[in-house]
Design a protein around this motif. Sequence first.
Motif, PDB file in Angstrom:
ATOM      1  N   GLY A 307       0.701  -1.453  -0.108  1.00 25.57           N
ATOM      2  CA  GLY A 307      -0.131   0.013   0.020  1.00 25.57           C
ATOM      3  C   GLY A 307       0.740   1.250  -0.032  1.00 25.57           C
ATOM      4  N   LEU A 311      -3.238   5.746  -4.702  1.00 27.93           N
ATOM      5  CA  LEU A 311      -4.394   4.993  -5.729  1.00 27.93           C
ATOM      6  C   LEU A 311      -4.506   5.835  -6.877  1.00 27.93           C
ATOM      7  N   THR A 393      -6.376  10.437  -1.141  1.00 27.23           N
ATOM      8  CA  THR A 393      -6.140   9.211  -1.628  1.00 27.23           C
ATOM      9  C   THR A 393      -4.455   9.044  -1.429  1.00 27.23           C
ATOM     10  N   TYR A 394      -3.836   9.874  -0.839  1.00 21.05           N
ATOM     11  CA  TYR A 394      -2.416   9.366  -0.069  1.00 21.05           C
ATOM     12  C   TYR A 394      -2.274  10.443   1.032  1.00 21.05           C
ATOM     13  N   ARG A 421      -4.844   1.467   2.046  1.00 20.33           N
ATOM     14  CA  ARG A 421      -4.349   1.184   0.983  1.00 20.33           C
ATOM     15  C   ARG A 421      -3.660  -0.047   1.221  1.00 20.33           C
ATOM     16  N   ALA A 425      -4.827  -3.046  -1.527  1.00 20.86           N
ATOM     17  CA  ALA A 425      -3.825  -3.507  -2.391  1.00 20.86           C
ATOM     18  C   ALA A 425      -4.115  -4.993  -2.862  1.00 20.86           C
TER      19      ALA A 425
END
Length: 510
Positions: A307, A311, A393-394, A421, A425
């Motif tokens: 992860g 994304l 997203t991060y 994530r 994954a």
Amino acid sequence: MRRTGFHRRQSGGGSGFKGMIVKLSVAAVVLLICTLSLFFSSTGTSSNLQSNYRSEIRLEELWSNADSGGWRPSSAPRTHWPPPPNESNGYLRVRCNGGLNQQRSAISNAVLAARIMNATLVLPELDANSFWHDDSGFHGIYDVEHFIKTLRYDVKIVESIPENQKNGKKKKIKPFQLRPPRDAPISWYTTDALKKMKEHGAIYLTPFSHRLAEEIDNPEYQRLRCRINYHALRFKPHIMKLSQSIVEKLRAQGPFMSIHLRFEMDMLSFAGCFDIFTPEEQQILKKYREENFAPKRLVYDERRAIGKCPLTPEEVGLILRALGFDNSTRIYLAAGELFGGDRFMMPFRSLFPRLENHSSVENSEELAENTRGLAGSAVDYMVCLLSDIFMPTYDGPSNFANNLLGHRLYYGFRTTIRPDRKSLAPIFIDRENGRTAGFEEAIRKVMLKTNFGEPHKRVSPESFYTNSWPECFCQTSTQNPADKCPPNDILNIMNDELQKTETDANSTIS
């Protein structure tokens, strides 16, 4: 909490009725202790804290604020908090590097460091030129007058170091430059830094990103950080006005979601996620990494499996679809230039065609003039703060989303969707390999185990700036004195103390 068991060496014999009675008695005592332990723990700090994850995801609930559990934001002092003394130990000057999130955290740390050292803070410098290619600085982004006024009970702040008058001559104070250790403890500021400040009259700390430990065993210091970050650091009026205009236009058609789509060159290079790109694009990413980050062995498949990759836009869309959002959902995208171009956005846009950014919502000359560099990031920050749902997203330690998550929590437990994530994954990897059965159900199971903006315990590596519970929250009805809300007239009390300090100082001078 899991407890270690008691192990007893068995002696010969004694395995009859009497032994059984002893065992049952011990079991009863253990059961009683566990019951009492559960009872008292339930009346402590987390008495109203949600301990269980959701059993199902309802869209109508996500469009509303998360359950507060009886908590409300409060960063006012709850113990004696004297105003800054009239005489300080010297001047503290800092240079805040990085993006908007790093700079806000650094400013908060600078104010706290000044309080710890009894120093006069010089208005922090923003290293905007190297990161954003603009030189707007603190004055161009934040409301300086509001910043100084809001923190008047905490620290003295000046816009520049004044000249020193000595023997009838004016002389500039030259700050002694220091490089603070990363995540430096308070003791470094009260020893090394303070010593140099007293010797030279001023110190200059640079760089100043992540230079004060986040976890500090002093709730009042942590509450000061919240006063700075969520009250004192207010963007300039034109940024606030423009942000509000965008939000009003978006909300005129119903609730909307904001997404920080961190699929950009710097983050992809940092993460080492190259293999999904063309050979030419991979060369660009690798070159950027060599020029900006320390060498490190990075294998894409390994990074992806745990992860560590941001994304992709398509993965973001698939998560939202699995949660039940349809193509009528209005989405505001806060992002720089997406790497890889439109081929990565097309799958996302096919799932969610109602995509907006600040340029598409407010297409005007005023917008173009006021969204360059750091100011554009500030507008995105405010729109994301005010949106009904926010999805990063991060959310790494130095990421735009990091501070936003904490601000939204403080702003009233506003709903956030935080994809795990690492757990997602293998589901996405299976899908890429053609194993699609039960895909959406697997996504939902992972997401049910995440937090959607409710108050929750901060667990490393989660940052204080991402989650300031419980220090910066309180309850009006609680059995724990540490969680009790301060009196409503706390500002009047602090103002009276400040005026008394100033009156005493004037009396001493006269």
